[in-house]
Design an enzyme around this catalytic site. Structure first.
Site, PDB file in Angstrom:
ATOM      1  CE  LYS A 159      -7.628   0.167   5.777  1.00  0.00           C
ATOM      2  NZ  LYS A 159      -7.702   0.400   5.318  1.00  0.00           N
ATOM      3  CG  HIS A 209      -1.652   0.611   1.343  1.00  0.00           C
ATOM      4  ND1 HIS A 209      -1.761   2.718   1.939  1.00  0.00           N
ATOM      5  CD2 HIS A 209      -3.329   1.220   0.783  1.00  0.00           C
ATOM      6  CE1 HIS A 209      -3.118   3.499   1.642  1.00  0.00           C
ATOM      7  NE2 HIS A 209      -3.623   2.176   1.580  1.00  0.00           N
ATOM      8  CB  CYS A 252      -3.913   3.415  -1.526  1.00  0.00           C
ATOM      9  SG  CYS A 252      -5.196   4.995  -1.253  1.00  0.00           S
ATOM     10  CD  GLN A 277      -7.344  -4.115   4.344  1.00  0.00           C
ATOM     11  OE1 GLN A 277      -8.053  -4.894   3.790  1.00  0.00           O
ATOM     12  NE2 GLN A 277      -7.762  -2.885   3.213  1.00  0.00           N
ATOM     13  CG  ASP A 316       0.337  -2.475   5.677  1.00  0.00           C
ATOM     14  OD1 ASP A 316      -0.768  -2.498   6.764  1.00  0.00           O
ATOM     15  OD2 ASP A 316       0.340  -1.625   5.119  1.00  0.00           O
TER      16      ASP A 316
END
Ligand SMILES: Cc1ncc(COP(=O)(O)O)c(C=O)c1O
Lengths: 406, 145
Positions: A224, A121, A364, A201, A198
Site C-alpha cells: 500500500k 477491517h 473487507c 492505511q 493497524d
C-alpha cells in the site's frame, strides 16, 4: 499539490484502459509501484539473489545485507528504537494474526476483554474473534459518532478492568477517518491494556513515530506504500516480543534443534521461520526510500487538497452521498460514496469503461457496512500520483453513470 | 464515453428486469428457502420456492445487489416457474456455461435470459449473474435430500 512529473515514476499509469487514459483511484486496495521499486526488485534478482543468514559466499552476504538493511530502513521509518523490534511479515493481516496467536493466547483468559471498533477491517476483527472463541474472552466494539469518527469519551467508556487488548485502525480504509491513536494509547495504558495499531492505511500517508505514539504493536503492508505485495512489518515493543512464542516453526528461526526440543534465535528472527521474503523486504525498503524522498508531509498535504477538491466536486452530482467526516481536513485520501439509483458495482463498471478504476463492495468491512446500513459502497482513493484532472474524470464518469441508469 | 461497450452489458431487457423485477417478494407458501451471498461484493439473495412433486410451482426472490444480479434473479424465477426440478437444474448448468462463453444447447429456450450473454465479457461481473442460479440449484438440491 505535488509536481505532476511524479506520474512519470509510475510506468503503469501510462496506458489506456478501455480506450481512455487510465485514472487509478484504488490505491487504498493497493498502490502502484514506481520505477525505483521495480528496479530494486530486478536488481536484486539479477545481481544479488541468494539465501540469507546461511551462505558463506559473497551473494549470500549481499542478500543478507540487503534484507537486514531493509529492516533498518523500516526501523527508521517507524522511529523504532531497535531493529529487534521489526519483524518482517507477509503484510498487515499476518502481523495482526501473529499478535493474536502469540501474545493473545499467552495473555488472554476467560472473561478478559478485547476492544475494537465498528470501522475495523476484517483483518483486525477475525483474529480477535478467533482468540475470543478459543479463550472465552469477550470481543467488544466501540460505537462510532454519527460522522464515522471515534470519540475518546466512547473509548474511555468502553474500557473496564478486564480490558487487555485495544486494537484499532489508524486510518479507516472506508471512511478515511484518522483516529487519535496517541490519545487512545494513553487511555489503554491507563487501564493496563496493550495497544495494537493497524497502520495499513496510515503508513502510506502519515509520518509514523511508534515511540511518540507509545503503542505496543503496529502493523502495516508494503504494497500500500508503493512496495511489492507479500511483505509488511510488525513493530512490537522489545519487552513484549521477548516474552512471546513464535507461531511458525522451522528453518531460520532456530538457535539449537534437538530431537525432542529446540530453542529459538533472538529477536526478531525467532518470528521469521523459513526462507524470508528477501526480495519483498528489499523492494519495500526501496518504496520507503521513495516516499520519504517525496516527503510524507508533502504526500499528506497533496492528498488533503485532492480530497477537499473531490468532495467539493462530487457534491455537485445530484443524489451522491459521501460517508464519513464531512470535513475533508479530518480525512485521509479516501472518499467512499453511493450514487442514488446506481448500485456501486454498476457504477464501478461504468467508470471502468471510461478508464477510471474505483473499488466497489464492502471493502473487507462488513460490520462497518452494517453500521452504515448499506450493503455496498463505491470508493475512490488517492495517492501521490493522482491529480485534480483525475478527480474531474471521476466526476464526469459519475454524471454519465447517473444519466445512463436514469 | 464508452457507451457502446456498456450497451453490450446493460441490454434494455436487463434494465427492464432490474427496474421492474418479476417475482419480487417472499412466498408465503414456500417449502424451500435459500439465502446466499457473494462474499466478495456483499450481494445477497433470499429465494423462496414452492416445490411440489418435483415441479417448481412458484418462486420469489428478495435481495440487494447490482442490476446484473437482480435482473438475473428476476429472469431466473420467471424461467423456472412451472418447470420440473431437473430442467431447472439443467438450466442453471446451461447458464453457467453461457457465463463461461461456451455455446449452449439449442434446446434451452432462454428467451430474455440470452440478453445476459454480454456478461461473459465482463469477468468481474460473472459472479453477480450466477448468484441467483447458484441459490436455486442449492435450494432444489436441499429439497431432494
Ligand atoms: C485498514 C486495513 N487494515 C488491514 C488491511 C489488510 O492488509 P493486507 O491485506 O495487506 O494484509 C487493509 C488492506 O486491505 C486495510 O485497509
Amino acid at each position: 499539490m505535488l509536481n505532476k512529473d511524479i506520474r512519470n515514476d509510475f510506468p503503469i499509469l501510462d496506458q489506456e484502459v478501455n480506450g481512455y487514459p487510465l485514472v487509478y483511484l484504488d490505491s487504498a486496495a493497493t498502490s502502484q509501484k514506481p520505477r525505483q521499486v521495480i528496479e530494486a526488485l530486478s536488481n536484486y534478482y539479477q545481481n544479488d539473489n541468494a539465501n540469507v543468514h546461511r551462505g558463506v559466499h559473497t551473494l549470500g552476504n549481499r542478500a543478507t545485507e540487503g534484507y537486514e538493511g531493509a529492516r533498518e530502513t523500516v526501523r527508521k521509518f517507524l522511529n523504532a528504537s531497535s531493529t529487534e523490534e521489526i519483524v518482517f511479515t507477509r503484510g498487515t493481516t499476518t502481523a495482526l494474526n501473529l499478535i493474536a496467536q502469540s501474545y493473545g493466547r499467552a495473555n488472554i483468559g476467560e472473561g478478559d476483554e478485547i476492544l475494537i471498533t465498528y470501522m475495523e477491517h476484517h483483518s483486525n476483527i477475525i483474529p480477535w474473534q478467533q482468540l475470543a472463541k478459543a479463550t472465552g474472552a469477550v470481543l467488544k466494539y466501540i460505537d462510532l459518532e454519527e460522522d464515522g469518527t471515534l470519540s475518546l469519551e466512547k473509548v474511555s467508556d468502553a474500557m473496564t478492568d478486564r480490558t487487555k487488548i485495544v486494537s484499532i485502525m489508524y486510518v479507516s480504509n472506508v471512511l478515511g477517518t484518522m483516529n487519535p491513536i496517541k490519545e487512545i494509547t494513553e487511555i489503554a495504558h491507563a487501564h493496563n491494556a496493550i495497544m495494537v495499531v493497524d497502520a495499513a492505511q496510515a503508513a502510506p500517508h502519515l509520518k509514523l513515530d511508534v515511540q511518540d505514539l507509545d503503542c505496543d504493536f503496529l502493523a502495516f503492508s508494503g504494497h500500500k506504500l508503493c512496495g511489492p505485495t507479500g511483505i509488511g512489518a510488525l513493530y512490537g515493543k522489545k519487552a513484549l516480543l521477548n516474552e512471546m512464542e513464535p507461531v511458525e516453526f522451522g528453518g531460520e528461526m532456530i538457535d539449537f534443534v534437538g530431537l525432542y526440543d529446540s530453542s529459538w534465535k533472538e529477536l526478531p528472527w525467532k518470528f521469521e521461520g523459513g526462507t524470508p521474503i528477501i526480495a519483498g523486504a528489499i523492494g519495500m525498503a526501496a518504496a520507503i526510500d521513495y516516499i520519504e524522498s517525496i516527503g510524507l508531509d508533502n504526500i499528506e498535504k497533496h492528498e488533503h487538497e485532492l480530497v477537499a477538491y473531490a468532495m467539493e466536486q462530487m457534491k455537485t452530482v445530484e443524489g451522491l452521498e459521501i460517508y464519513g467526516p464531512r470535513d475533508s481536513s479530518k480525512r485521509a485520501g479516501i472518499v467512499t460514496f453511493n450514487l442514488d439509483g446506481v448500485h456501486p458495482h454498476d457504477l464501478a463498471t461504468v467508470l471502468d469503461m471510461n478508464g477510471v478504476a474505483v473499488r466497489a463492495g464492502h471493502h473487507c468491512c462488513q460490520p462497518l457496512m452494517k453500521w452504515l446500513d448499506v450493503s455496498a459502497t463505491a470508493r475512490a482513493s488517492f495517492y501521490l500520483y493522482n491529480t485534480k484532472e483525475d478527480v474531474d474524470r471521476l466526476v464526469e464518469g459519475l454524471r454519465m453513470a447517473k444519466e445512463y441508469f436514469q | 464515453m464508452g457507451n457502446e461497450k456498456l450497451d453490450q452489458l446493460y441490454r434494455s431487457v436487463i434494465m427492464d428486469h432490474y427496474k421492474t423485477p418479476r417475482n419480487k417478494g417472499v412466498l408465503e407458501s414456500s417449502n424451500v428457502t435459500i439465502d446466499m451471498n457473494n462474499p466478495t461484493c456483499g450481494d445477497v439473495i433470499h429465494l423462496t420456492l414452492q416445490v411440489e412433486n418435483d415441479i417448481v410451482k412458484d418462486a420469489k426472490f428478495e435481495g440487494e445487489g447490482c442490476s446484473i444480479s437482480m435482473a438475473s434473479a428476476s429472469m431466473m424465477t420467471q424461467l423456472i416457474k412451472g418447470k420440473n426440478t431437473e430442467d431447472a437444474v439443467n438450466a442453471a448448468h446451461a447458464f453457467s456455461d453461457m457465463m463461461l462463453g461456451k455455446d449452449i444447447d439449442d434446446s434451452m429456450d432462454f428467451g430474455d435470459i440470452e440478453a445476459l450473454t454480454g456478461v461473459a465479457k465482463f469477468p468481474a461481473r460473472i459472479k453477480c449473474a450466477t448468484l441467483p442460479w447458484k441459490a436455486m440449484e442449492k435450494g432444489i438440491a436441499s429439497d431432494s435430500e
